[in-house]
Design an enzyme around this catalytic site. Sequence first.
Site, mmCIF file in Angstrom:
data_model
loop_
_atom_site.group_PDB
_atom_site.id
_atom_site.type_symbol
_atom_site.label_atom_id
_atom_site.label_comp_id
_atom_site.label_asym_id
_atom_site.label_seq_id
_atom_site.Cartn_x
_atom_site.Cartn_y
_atom_site.Cartn_z
ATOM 1 C CG HIS A 67 16.082 52.992 59.488
ATOM 2 N ND1 HIS A 67 15.128 53.965 59.578
ATOM 3 C CD2 HIS A 67 17.245 53.579 59.917
ATOM 4 C CE1 HIS A 67 15.662 55.094 60.014
ATOM 5 N NE2 HIS A 67 16.953 54.878 60.237
ATOM 6 C CD GLU A 104 20.156 54.915 59.162
ATOM 7 O OE1 GLU A 104 19.482 55.597 58.366
ATOM 8 O OE2 GLU A 104 20.117 55.081 60.393
ATOM 9 C CG HIS A 159 19.463 55.118 63.920
ATOM 10 N ND1 HIS A 159 18.439 55.207 63.015
ATOM 11 C CD2 HIS A 159 18.935 54.585 65.057
ATOM 12 C CE1 HIS A 159 17.316 54.762 63.572
ATOM 13 N NE2 HIS A 159 17.598 54.379 64.821
ATOM 14 C CD GLU A 236 21.656 59.327 63.481
ATOM 15 O OE1 GLU A 236 22.060 58.452 62.691
ATOM 16 O OE2 GLU A 236 20.502 59.799 63.445
HETATM 17 ZN ZN ZN Z 1 18.462 56.044 61.060
#
Ligand code: ZN
Length: 272
Positions: A67, A104, A159, A236
């Site tokens: 992102h 995030e 992430h 993640e």
């Molecule tokens: Zn993400």
Amino acid sequence: MIRHNYVRRILLAAVAVLLVAAWAASGGSSAAGRPRPAVLPATPGRAAANASAKPLAGIIVGIDPGHNGRNADDPSYIDHLIWNGRERETCDTAGTETDGGYPEARFTFNVATFLRSDLQRDGARVVMTRTSNTGVGPCVNTRAQIINRAHANVAIDIHADGGPASGRGFTVLEPIADGPNDRVIGSSQRFGRDVRSAFLSMTSMPVSTYYGADGIVYRDDLAGLNLTTVPKVLIECGNMRNATDAALLTSARFQREIARALEAAIIRFLRT
Ligand code: ZN
């Protein structure tokens, strides 16, 4: 006379050689009055040994911090569709955030920055898909291209998840063969196992209780895995919607810990 001059030139040259040798033996710099160092200076051989002792000398590592800090400000750009190798997918998303509003994108960029500095210290060249947290994009397919064009030896997508509040833990996302990534499926799986074991041994984050199996899941719907032609996995790092995970993920100490675990996984992967 010619012969006499010749002998004299030889004698003068010999004296000059002896004077230079004596000066060099004395340290060369004593005439300038500089103090001799307490420790012997590194010889060229020693310097080379030090350089080659850096575990990642000559290695290129790709880092994709998921992102970007301003993605939410430009939905028409972020929502436009790109081809991810199997299907159409949005350029990116704004990412998730903790219940307290910690984004995030900020987490992924912090971890990436710590990781970059660790890797560079150990001799690697690092290519990041974004170098600030104040922009929009790039799209996920472009991120894959940046890493491919850099010919990275290995790469990581960073992430954090936005899962159910009751769920904890990290998950490693691994590619499924789709053509462009065929040659890096096996190596990416091996790297994924290294990332998983480094996370378990070097951080306090458990494997996910709600996603994947024992910390691993295979995905064929992500440009970052479908289009990348170097060994890569996506992690993640935890669940931002879980209070326990969120307390860890938002702490700089834990972000550094993750960076150290990722570097250890990279070194282990490259050595085997
Ligand atoms: Zn993400």
